[in-house]
Scaffold this motif. Structure first.
Motif, PDB file in Angstrom:
ATOM      1  N   ALA A   1      49.152  39.092  48.243  1.00 35.61           N
ATOM      2  CA  ALA A   1      49.141  38.306  47.010  1.00 35.61           C
ATOM      3  C   ALA A   1      47.764  37.746  46.690  1.00 35.61           C
ATOM      4  CB  ALA A   1      50.155  37.165  47.110  1.00 35.61           C
ATOM      5  N   LYS A   2      46.850  37.743  47.663  1.00 32.80           N
ATOM      6  CA  LYS A   2      45.517  37.174  47.440  1.00 32.80           C
ATOM      7  C   LYS A   2      44.459  38.249  47.213  1.00 32.80           C
ATOM      8  CE  LYS A   2      46.468  33.016  50.154  1.00 32.80           C
ATOM      9  NZ  LYS A   2      46.033  32.150  51.287  1.00 32.80           N
ATOM     10  N   ALA A   3      44.885  39.481  47.004  1.00 31.60           N
ATOM     11  CA  ALA A   3      43.924  40.569  46.785  1.00 31.60           C
ATOM     12  C   ALA A   3      43.170  40.347  45.478  1.00 31.60           C
ATOM     13  CB  ALA A   3      44.646  41.906  46.754  1.00 31.60           C
ATOM     14  N   ARG A   4      41.986  40.963  45.407  1.00 27.89           N
ATOM     15  CA  ARG A   4      41.114  40.817  44.232  1.00 27.89           C
ATOM     16  C   ARG A   4      40.795  42.186  43.671  1.00 27.89           C
ATOM     17  NH1 ARG A   4      35.673  41.115  43.200  1.00 27.89           N
ATOM     18  NH2 ARG A   4      34.855  39.675  41.607  1.00 27.89           N
TER      19      ARG A   4
ATOM     20  N   ARG B   1      40.558  42.744  29.585  1.00 24.35           N
ATOM     21  CA  ARG B   1      40.172  41.705  30.536  1.00 24.35           C
ATOM     22  C   ARG B   1      40.993  41.839  31.810  1.00 24.35           C
ATOM     23  NH1 ARG B   1      43.677  37.243  30.487  1.00 24.35           N
ATOM     24  NH2 ARG B   1      45.330  37.382  28.901  1.00 24.35           N
ATOM     25  N   CYS B   2      40.431  41.383  32.904  1.00 27.87           N
ATOM     26  CA  CYS B   2      41.141  41.407  34.179  1.00 27.87           C
ATOM     27  C   CYS B   2      42.142  40.262  34.215  1.00 27.87           C
ATOM     28  CB  CYS B   2      40.159  41.286  35.337  1.00 27.87           C
ATOM     29  SG  CYS B   2      39.137  42.754  35.551  1.00 27.87           S
ATOM     30  N   ILE B   3      43.363  40.576  34.679  1.00 30.06           N
ATOM     31  CA  ILE B   3      44.431  39.582  34.699  1.00 30.06           C
ATOM     32  C   ILE B   3      44.924  39.345  36.115  1.00 30.06           C
ATOM     33  CG2 ILE B   3      46.763  39.068  33.858  1.00 30.06           C
ATOM     34  CD1 ILE B   3      46.162  40.908  31.463  1.00 30.06           C
ATOM     35  N   HIS B   4      45.305  40.399  36.793  1.00 31.60           N
ATOM     36  CA  HIS B   4      45.887  40.357  38.137  1.00 31.60           C
ATOM     37  C   HIS B   4      45.708  41.755  38.696  1.00 31.60           C
ATOM     38  CE1 HIS B   4      49.053  40.461  41.222  1.00 31.60           C
ATOM     39  NE2 HIS B   4      49.019  39.142  41.220  1.00 31.60           N
ATOM     40  N   PRO B   5      45.456  41.905  39.992  1.00 28.87           N
ATOM     41  CA  PRO B   5      45.213  43.256  40.518  1.00 28.87           C
ATOM     42  C   PRO B   5      46.294  44.264  40.161  1.00 28.87           C
ATOM     43  CG  PRO B   5      44.678  41.618  42.182  1.00 28.87           C
ATOM     44  CD  PRO B   5      45.272  40.875  41.026  1.00 28.87           C
TER      45      PRO B   5
ATOM     46  N   THR C   1      47.671  48.986  36.530  1.00 28.90           N
ATOM     47  CA  THR C   1      48.461  49.662  35.491  1.00 28.90           C
ATOM     48  C   THR C   1      47.606  49.935  34.256  1.00 28.90           C
ATOM     49  OG1 THR C   1      49.288  47.568  34.594  1.00 28.90           O
ATOM     50  CG2 THR C   1      50.596  48.615  36.317  1.00 28.90           C
ATOM     51  N   ASN C   2      46.742  48.982  33.889  1.00 28.00           N
ATOM     52  CA  ASN C   2      45.856  49.204  32.747  1.00 28.00           C
ATOM     53  C   ASN C   2      44.843  50.305  33.040  1.00 28.00           C
ATOM     54  OD1 ASN C   2      47.027  47.300  31.052  1.00 28.00           O
ATOM     55  ND2 ASN C   2      45.725  45.646  31.772  1.00 28.00           N
ATOM     56  N   TYR C   3      44.341  50.313  34.268  1.00 34.81           N
ATOM     57  CA  TYR C   3      43.343  51.313  34.642  1.00 34.81           C
ATOM     58  C   TYR C   3      43.937  52.724  34.559  1.00 34.81           C
ATOM     59  CZ  TYR C   3      39.761  53.754  37.342  1.00 34.81           C
ATOM     60  OH  TYR C   3      38.777  54.620  37.736  1.00 34.81           O
ATOM     61  N   VAL C   4      45.138  52.906  35.097  1.00 33.03           N
ATOM     62  CA  VAL C   4      45.772  54.227  35.076  1.00 33.03           C
ATOM     63  C   VAL C   4      46.107  54.626  33.635  1.00 33.03           C
ATOM     64  CG1 VAL C   4      47.786  55.548  35.836  1.00 33.03           C
ATOM     65  CG2 VAL C   4      46.641  53.978  37.409  1.00 33.03           C
TER      66      VAL C   4
ATOM     67  N   SER D   1      50.286  53.998  42.493  1.00 31.50           N
ATOM     68  CA  SER D   1      50.720  53.592  43.838  1.00 31.50           C
ATOM     69  C   SER D   1      49.568  53.680  44.822  1.00 31.50           C
ATOM     70  CB  SER D   1      51.880  54.480  44.301  1.00 31.50           C
ATOM     71  OG  SER D   1      52.967  54.409  43.397  1.00 31.50           O
ATOM     72  N   GLN D   2      48.773  54.739  44.711  1.00 30.69           N
ATOM     73  CA  GLN D   2      47.630  54.915  45.607  1.00 30.69           C
ATOM     74  C   GLN D   2      46.596  53.815  45.407  1.00 30.69           C
ATOM     75  OE1 GLN D   2      44.491  56.759  44.167  1.00 30.69           O
ATOM     76  NE2 GLN D   2      43.446  55.950  45.982  1.00 30.69           N
ATOM     77  N   LEU D   3      46.313  53.453  44.132  1.00 28.18           N
ATOM     78  CA  LEU D   3      45.340  52.395  43.866  1.00 28.18           C
ATOM     79  C   LEU D   3      45.847  51.026  44.315  1.00 28.18           C
ATOM     80  CD1 LEU D   3      44.083  53.468  40.314  1.00 28.18           C
ATOM     81  CD2 LEU D   3      42.755  53.472  42.434  1.00 28.18           C
ATOM     82  N   ILE D   4      47.139  50.770  44.105  1.00 25.07           N
ATOM     83  CA  ILE D   4      47.694  49.477  44.507  1.00 25.07           C
ATOM     84  C   ILE D   4      47.608  49.300  46.014  1.00 25.07           C
ATOM     85  CG2 ILE D   4      49.866  48.187  44.687  1.00 25.07           C
ATOM     86  CD1 ILE D   4      50.542  49.170  41.887  1.00 25.07           C
ATOM     87  N   THR D   5      47.995  50.323  46.771  1.00 25.11           N
ATOM     88  CA  THR D   5      47.917  50.193  48.230  1.00 25.11           C
ATOM     89  C   THR D   5      46.465  50.110  48.712  1.00 25.11           C
ATOM     90  OG1 THR D   5      48.070  52.616  48.399  1.00 25.11           O
ATOM     91  CG2 THR D   5      50.115  51.353  48.607  1.00 25.11           C
ATOM     92  N   GLU D   6      45.552  50.749  47.974  1.00 26.05           N
ATOM     93  CA  GLU D   6      44.134  50.675  48.329  1.00 26.05           C
ATOM     94  C   GLU D   6      43.583  49.277  48.125  1.00 26.05           C
ATOM     95  OE1 GLU D   6      40.160  52.337  46.217  1.00 26.05           O
ATOM     96  OE2 GLU D   6      41.634  53.872  46.753  1.00 26.05           O
ATOM     97  N   ILE D   7      44.050  48.590  47.096  1.00 26.73           N
ATOM     98  CA  ILE D   7      43.524  47.261  46.759  1.00 26.73           C
ATOM     99  C   ILE D   7      44.361  46.152  47.375  1.00 26.73           C
ATOM    100  CG2 ILE D   7      43.075  45.679  44.841  1.00 26.73           C
ATOM    101  CD1 ILE D   7      42.586  48.196  43.099  1.00 26.73           C
ATOM    102  N   CYS D   8      45.691  46.278  47.310  1.00 28.92           N
ATOM    103  CA  CYS D   8      46.578  45.192  47.728  1.00 28.92           C
ATOM    104  C   CYS D   8      47.348  45.493  49.003  1.00 28.92           C
ATOM    105  CB  CYS D   8      47.590  44.890  46.612  1.00 28.92           C
ATOM    106  SG  CYS D   8      46.854  44.473  45.036  1.00 28.92           S
ATOM    107  N   GLY D   9      47.125  46.662  49.615  1.00 30.67           N
ATOM    108  CA  GLY D   9      47.917  47.015  50.778  1.00 30.67           C
ATOM    109  C   GLY D   9      49.349  47.309  50.375  1.00 30.67           C
TER     110      GLY D   9
END
Length: 789
Positions: free
Chosen positions: A226-229, A244-248, A253-256, A377-385
């Motif tokens: 929950a504290k990922a950036r 704008r950046c909101i939450h990882p 989702t915006n990036y994809v 899914s790949q990006l989320i696990t890369e950034i947020c585990g």
């Protein structure tokens, strides 16, 4: 839509400058402008890491920081940013640095403490219009690295205006496809490794209407940090794309969506209950959107819902209650395809604008959902585990194939230029369109699923032409066999109606369909106003229900310029709200004011009156005038004693009269003008004249002077005579009206001329007397009329 040049070149990199790429895209039908990522690159600004910080001895809001810039001893810099802290990486402008705004950094002393540089915010680097503190960089950023290299600021932004038919270009992938096709190079798709599934949790998903949602996929991703950036590289790409950046999780989702063109949505898994359903709304269901606005669904909108109720407006926006927060550790990631018509109406009805609805309205590739879900899914696990779980899917796994037949001869005919058959196959192949040769120099073309706009033969011809190059098609006169249209004899063209009024001294105006609600209320008080969503001004905030507001405004405009005499008319569409539906009606309306005649010596002038206007309207209606009647009737906008309803048979088609005194006072008019308005479709169809031989037998005329009450309409007398006169009565007309002491104060005498004739014989006195007797008897019984001797 905005996209970064460096991001685009990761997918396709032709040997051309960005200006040459932009020019080729423009010639290929995409409108765009190229602008630098920053107007001026910062000089002497590097990545700095705060290794120590202590309170300034002379100022409570300042800190004295020791900043590692990758060169020997750390620099001592006085900083007032609230987020300055030990371990923070931030841009550091060293002594001698020059910032984009022109500021040059020098050795300074702040409140008695030396400062050898400045820690920078995003605003000071021209990366944002405002900032609340230092621009925080990733912990992996290397101190001393030039900030322009770290953030890759030497970049360009492609600002594209995508036409509604090219929704496939609303992503890096889509634009890269078009660039590759235009330049004839291969697209080098980056390696996008799939997410590794380690869990076994799923959510059941269902689709109730497969036409509006052909595919719906989703998966659970749990145990998130929950504290990922959001990393700096993703932040910069989103910023250059105008987001704008909101939450990882939201940022991914915006990036994809920008990368592949597939809108995604993340629900907080802990806030979901039971089965996820794609269904139509039930009357009165409410949903609080992410914007904080509550909407009531009453028109069968498409919803994403669980067992407890609505979660999101499908393809438009998610609900606030099920959205991710800073405490979210488990999500259900949605990737779906919604039909354009199911999303467009919802977004407009509730005035909700989102990047997702913008894409779904134009069409999203129905074969992209699983690919986008895996990428996110790949990006989320890369950034947020986190742990990735299996995909839940409903609907089609593959889109239905679309085939279009293309004829080479038809292409040559439309373009006026022949493109070789082999080149046509190559050009279409660049777009992913497979071709199969058929008999007669014809191809059966299979359209890729991402090209919603290619459904007709002419669409493929256009694609081949733009890839071939419009500039390579020589300009030649186009030969065509055009047969002149033959209008129906019984249908009058609008130009003929205009010409009739112009020939009688009228002038046409053109006004806006948006009018002032105050003027509308005065000129049509009983009509429901239709508000404009985004009015140009308060005085243009409702749609007109009559043409009179524009005519009154034009008359006042001319009167203020010393042109008091007006004969103005307009043709246009009026708008009415009936049973919740907006109905458009074409009409012709006019306004007359001032003198009856233009200034001259031959006639004594007088003000224009009701009968002057009626004569012009009768000419507009055309022959035979027996089809039309003017019936005294009240209208809320017209003078109660000087107005009439215009009828064709039994159908009301318009109004004529003087403006109501209350409307004149409300609008502060200098006088009461005369106006008319008729529905154009009601008078467009004219009665076709029929040739008839003249009677070989003489006609007979009888004149009747009847005394009736003053309130009795003359039209009622004429109608009564026609009905009672029988087949022998060929014509009836009024030739005199008398009022005076001889008939009484409350009465009038109307003189009627009756023409009798029979095509087969000469009428006798007895025949005429009998018909006349029937007429006088009917007038006496129905209208209490007496014969005046």
């Amino acid at each position: 839509m905005k996209l970064s040049e460096t991001w685009l070149r990761e997918w396709v990199n032709p040997q051309a400058t960005i200006e040459e790429i932009a020019q080729r895209l423009v010639m290929g039908g995409l409108e765009l402008e190229v602008e630098p990522a920053v107007d001026t690159l910062p000089q002497g600004v590097v990545v700095g890491r705060i290794v120590a910080a202590e309170k300034h001895p002379q100022a409570d809001r300042l800190q004295v920081c020791r900043v590692d810039v990758g060169a020997g001893e750390p620099l001592q810099i006085v900083c007032g940013a609230p987020n300055a802290r030990v371990g923070l990486n931030a841009p550091c402008a060293t002594v001698g640095a020059r910032l984009p705004g022109g500021m040059e950094i020098t050795q300074a002393k702040l409140r008695g403490v030396d400062s050898s540089g400045m820690l920078c915010s995003a605003k000071e680097l021209a990366l944002s219009d405002k900032s609340d503190g230092l621009l925080e960089l990733d912990a992996t950023a290397r101190p001393g690295q030039p900030i322009g290299d770290y953030l890759r600021l030497d970049d360009h932004i492609l600002n594209l205006e995508i036409t509604p038919n090219r929704g496939d270009c609303l992503s890096v992938l889509g634009l890269a496809r078009d660039v590759a096709a235009l330049f004839g190079v291969n697209m080098k798709r980056p390696n996008l490794p799939p997410a590794v599934v380690v869990g076994d949790r799923t959510i059941k998903v269902e689709i109730e209407d497969a036409e509006t949602c052909p595919t719906y996929t989703g998966r659970i991703i749990s145990k998130l940090n929950a504290k990922a950036r959001t990393p700096d590289w993703m932040r910069e790409r989103l910023r250059r794309s105008g987001l704008r950046c909101i939450h990882p999780l939201v940022d991914v989702t915006n990036y994809v969506m920008l990368e592949l063109g597939q809108p995604l949505h993340a629900f907080d898994r802990e806030k979901l209950s039971g089965t996820i359903r794609v269904r139509r709304t039930k009357p009165g269901e409410q949903l609080k959107m992410l914007t904080g606005e509550s909407v009531v669904t009453e028109h069968g909108e498409l919803l994403i819902a669980d067992d407890n109720g609505p979660l999101a407006l499908a393809g438009v926006m998610g609900g606030l209650e099920s959205g991710v927060t800073d405490a979210t550790t488990s999500i259900f990631l949605e990737s779906a395809c919604f039909a354009p018509e199911a999303v467009a109406g919802t977004a407009r009805r509730h005035k909700l604008v989102s990047d997702a609805s913008y894409r779904f309205e134009r069409g999203v590739d129905p074969g992209l959902q699983r690919t986008a879900l895996d990428r996110a899914s790949q990006l989320i696990t890369e950034i947020c585990g986190g742990e990735v779980h299996p995909v839940s899917q409903a609907g089609r796994s593959q889109p239905e194939p679309v085939n279009v037949r293309l004829r080479h001869a038809r292409m040559t005919q439309l373009l006026g230029h022949e493109i070789a058959s082999r080149e046509v196959e190559q050009l279409l192949g660049r777009l992913g369109i497979t071709t199969r040769n058929e008999i007669g120099d014809t191809w059966l073309c299979r359209i890729p699923s991402h090209r919603y706009d290619l459904r007709l033969e002419v669409d493929l011809i256009e694609e081949a032409a733009r890839l071939h190059g419009y500039d390579r098609i020589p300009a030649r006169p186009y030969l065509a066999a055009l047969a002149p249209s033959q209008p129906a004899e019984g249908r009058r063209p609008l130009a003929a109606a205009r010409s009739t009024l112009v020939s009688r001294g009228w002038q046409e105006i053109v006004s806006l369909a948006f009018v002032d609600p105050r003027v509308q209320a005065a000129l049509d008080p009983n009509a429901a106003s239709i508000a404009v969503d985004n009015p140009i001004a308060e005085t243009q905030s409702v749609m007109r229900t009559r043409l009179w507001p524009g005519l009154v405004a034009a008359w006042l405009h001319n009167r203020q310029r010393q042109l008091p005499r007006a004969r103005l008319f307009e043709t246009g569409v009026c708008f009415a709200l009936r049973d919740g539906t907006v109905v458009e009606t074409p009409r012709i309306a006019g306004l007359a004011a001032g003198d009856a005649f233009a200034e001259q010596w031959g006639k004594k002038n007088r003000p224009v009156d009701f009968y002057d206007l009626k004569a012009d309207v009768a000419a507009l209606l055309g022959a035979p005038t027996d089809d039309y009647r003017f019936e005294a009737a009240p209208d809320a906008a017209l003078h109660p004693g000087r107005s009439a309803r215009i009828l064709r048979g039994d159908r009301a088609i318009g109004w004529i009269g003087e403006l109501h005194p209350s409307a004149v006072r409300t609008l502060d008019l200098p006088e009461a003008p005369l106006v008319f308005e008729v529905d154009w479709p009601a008078i467009r169809d004219a009665t076709v004249p029929r040739a008839q031989a003249l009677s070989e037998f003489p006609s007979s005329r009888r004149d009747l002077a009847v005394v009736v009450a003053e309130t009795t309409p003359v039209q009622a007398l004429v109608d009564c005579v026609r009905k009672a006169g029988g087949n022998l009565l060929q014509k009836v007309f009024v030739f005199d009206i008398y009022r005076g002491e001889a008939v009484g104060n409350a009465c009038k005498s109307v003189a009627l001329g009756l023409i009798f004739n029979d095509y087969s014989r000469t009428l006798t006195i007895d025949d005429i007397d009998a018909a006349t007797q029937a007429v006088t008897q009917a007038l006496s019984q129905e209208l209490a009329a007496t014969i005046r001797h």
